[in-house]
Design a protein around this motif. Structure first.
Motif, short mmCIF file in Angstrom:
data_model
loop_
_atom_site.label_atom_id
_atom_site.label_comp_id
_atom_site.label_asym_id
_atom_site.label_seq_id
_atom_site.Cartn_x
_atom_site.Cartn_y
_atom_site.Cartn_z
N ALA A 105 0.81 -1.21 0.00
CA ALA A 105 0.00 0.00 0.00
C ALA A 105 0.85 1.27 0.00
O ALA A 105 0.35 2.35 -0.27
N LYS A 106 2.12 1.12 0.30
CA LYS A 106 2.98 2.28 0.41
C LYS A 106 3.55 2.66 -0.96
O LYS A 106 4.13 1.82 -1.66
N LYS A 107 3.38 3.89 -1.31
CA LYS A 107 3.95 4.38 -2.56
C LYS A 107 5.39 4.82 -2.32
O LYS A 107 5.77 5.15 -1.20
N PRO A 108 6.21 4.84 -3.37
CA PRO A 108 7.60 5.28 -3.19
C PRO A 108 7.66 6.69 -2.61
O PRO A 108 6.85 7.54 -2.93
N GLN A 109 8.64 6.90 -1.75
CA GLN A 109 8.78 8.21 -1.15
C GLN A 109 9.18 9.26 -2.19
O GLN A 109 9.96 8.99 -3.10
N LEU A 110 8.64 10.44 -2.00
CA LEU A 110 9.01 11.56 -2.85
C LEU A 110 10.39 12.09 -2.45
O LEU A 110 10.79 12.00 -1.29
N ARG A 111 11.11 12.64 -3.41
CA ARG A 111 12.40 13.27 -3.14
C ARG A 111 12.32 14.78 -3.32
O ARG A 111 13.19 15.51 -2.87
N PHE A 112 11.29 15.24 -4.01
CA PHE A 112 11.09 16.66 -4.21
C PHE A 112 9.61 16.93 -4.47
O PHE A 112 8.84 16.01 -4.75
N LEU A 113 9.21 18.16 -4.33
CA LEU A 113 7.86 18.60 -4.67
C LEU A 113 7.96 19.64 -5.77
O LEU A 113 8.82 20.52 -5.72
N THR A 114 7.09 19.52 -6.74
CA THR A 114 7.03 20.52 -7.80
C THR A 114 5.88 21.46 -7.50
O THR A 114 4.73 21.04 -7.38
N GLY A 115 6.22 22.72 -7.32
CA GLY A 115 5.20 23.69 -6.94
C GLY A 115 5.08 24.81 -7.96
O GLY A 115 5.99 25.09 -8.74
N LYS A 116 3.92 25.45 -7.93
CA LYS A 116 3.67 26.56 -8.84
C LYS A 116 3.83 27.87 -8.09
O LYS A 116 3.21 28.10 -7.05
N LEU A 117 4.69 28.74 -8.62
CA LEU A 117 4.91 30.07 -8.06
C LEU A 117 4.61 31.07 -9.17
O LEU A 117 5.31 31.10 -10.19
N GLU A 118 3.53 31.81 -8.97
CA GLU A 118 3.00 32.68 -10.02
C GLU A 118 2.66 31.82 -11.24
O GLU A 118 1.82 30.95 -11.14
N GLU A 119 3.35 31.99 -12.36
CA GLU A 119 3.01 31.18 -13.55
C GLU A 119 4.07 30.13 -13.86
O GLU A 119 4.03 29.50 -14.91
N ASN A 120 5.00 29.94 -12.95
CA ASN A 120 6.10 29.00 -13.19
C ASN A 120 6.03 27.81 -12.23
O ASN A 120 5.65 27.96 -11.06
N TRP A 121 6.40 26.62 -12.74
CA TRP A 121 6.49 25.42 -11.92
C TRP A 121 7.96 25.19 -11.58
O TRP A 121 8.83 25.34 -12.44
N GLU A 156 -2.53 12.58 0.49
CA GLU A 156 -1.63 11.86 -0.41
C GLU A 156 -0.18 12.03 0.03
O GLU A 156 0.60 11.07 0.05
N LEU A 157 0.19 13.23 0.42
CA LEU A 157 1.56 13.49 0.81
C LEU A 157 1.95 12.78 2.10
O LEU A 157 3.10 12.36 2.27
N ARG A 158 1.00 12.63 2.99
CA ARG A 158 1.29 12.04 4.30
C ARG A 158 1.94 10.67 4.18
O ARG A 158 2.74 10.28 5.04
N HIS A 159 1.62 9.94 3.14
CA HIS A 159 2.13 8.59 2.99
C HIS A 159 3.30 8.49 2.01
O HIS A 159 3.76 7.40 1.71
N GLN A 160 3.78 9.64 1.52
CA GLN A 160 4.89 9.61 0.57
C GLN A 160 6.07 10.48 0.99
O GLN A 160 7.02 10.64 0.25
N LEU A 161 5.99 11.04 2.19
CA LEU A 161 7.05 11.91 2.68
C LEU A 161 8.01 11.14 3.58
O LEU A 161 7.62 10.17 4.23
N PRO A 162 9.28 11.56 3.64
CA PRO A 162 10.23 10.93 4.57
C PRO A 162 9.79 11.10 6.02
O PRO A 162 8.94 11.95 6.33
N ASP A 163 10.40 10.33 6.92
CA ASP A 163 9.93 10.32 8.30
C ASP A 163 10.30 11.58 9.08
O ASP A 163 9.91 11.73 10.24
N TYR A 164 11.06 12.51 8.47
CA TYR A 164 11.31 13.77 9.18
C TYR A 164 10.20 14.79 8.93
O TYR A 164 10.28 15.92 9.40
N PHE A 165 9.16 14.38 8.22
CA PHE A 165 7.94 15.19 8.11
C PHE A 165 6.89 14.62 9.05
O PHE A 165 6.61 13.41 9.02
#
Length: 216
Positions: A105-121, A156-165
């Motif tokens: 049930a565990k998805k691979p952990q994320l290593r980064f997040l892609t976010g939108k700032l103004e019109e750029n990702w 969704e993020l709760r189950h894909q973040l490292p344990d320091y979150f």
């Protein structure tokens, strides 16, 4: 539905499914078969398919559904994988249910997040993310005093973040490396002071687990 046939299918699936898995089959709006594993959702033959269940989602999508159901209408959270099948010309759903903490049930952990700032990702390494917030039906994460929106939900993020979150509130997940201090407010609830100056509340539901994890 012929129970002997379903039981044969269940035995075959049992060769590759873990023993913890439960298997259910639904036709139209009701369950016609259930085999309990470690996670017994107490489904009975003839029970209606509840709204929000993986079986219902599989019928609606008419395709494979794979997701964690935290607020399960069946009474327990579970990770479900639904497959659309057909029996005697009728649409059916075969659902495999696993405990939410199962390795499958565990998805691979994320290593980064892609976010939108103004019109750029922009991809941002997780080590630089101070905290994540759910607000106004959007999810935001913060890095270097910038706020980025992301397509992920907090669940969704709760189950894909490292344990320091750590989740500290239904609306906040924090990076413990950016906690400056922990204190109590006037109502005796914990408040986190982050290194960027943000003050984040700790809900009663998370206070005990945070004290245990952080050792205070």
């Amino acid at each position: 539905m012929e129970k002997g046939l379903v039981e044969q299918i269940s035995r075959i699936m049992g060769d590759w499914l873990p023993k913890e898995a439960s298997i259910a089959v639904a036709i139209e709006n009701s369950y016609v078969y259930f085999k309990a594993g470690e996670l017994d959702l107490r489904i009975q033959e003839g029970d209606p398919v509840p709204a929000g269940s993986v079986a219902e989602m599989t019928f609606k999508k008419k395709g494979k559904v794979e997701r964690l159901v935290e607020n399960s209408p069946l009474g327990f959270p579970y990770y479900g994988i639904g497959y659309p099948v057909e029996y005697a010309g009728q649409a059916a759903a075969l659902v495999v249910m696993l405990p939410p903490n199962h390795i499958l049930a565990k998805k691979p952990q994320l290593r980064f997040l892609t976010g939108k700032l103004e019109e750029n990702w922009r991809p941002v390494p997780l080590e630089r993310v101070t905290h994540i917030e759910s607000s106004q039906k959007k999810t935001w994460f913060y890095s270097e005093e910038e706020a980025y929106s992301t397509i992920y939900t907090l669940k969704e993020l709760r189950h894909q973040l490292p344990d320091y979150f750590l989740p500290v509130h239904r609306s906040f997940i924090v990076n413990i490396n950016y906690i400056e201090g922990i204190a109590r407010d006037v109502s005796s609830n914990y408040v986190l002071t982050m290194k960027d100056g943000s003050l984040l509340p700790v809900s009663q539901n998370y206070a005990g687990s945070i004290r245990e994890l952080l050792g205070f």
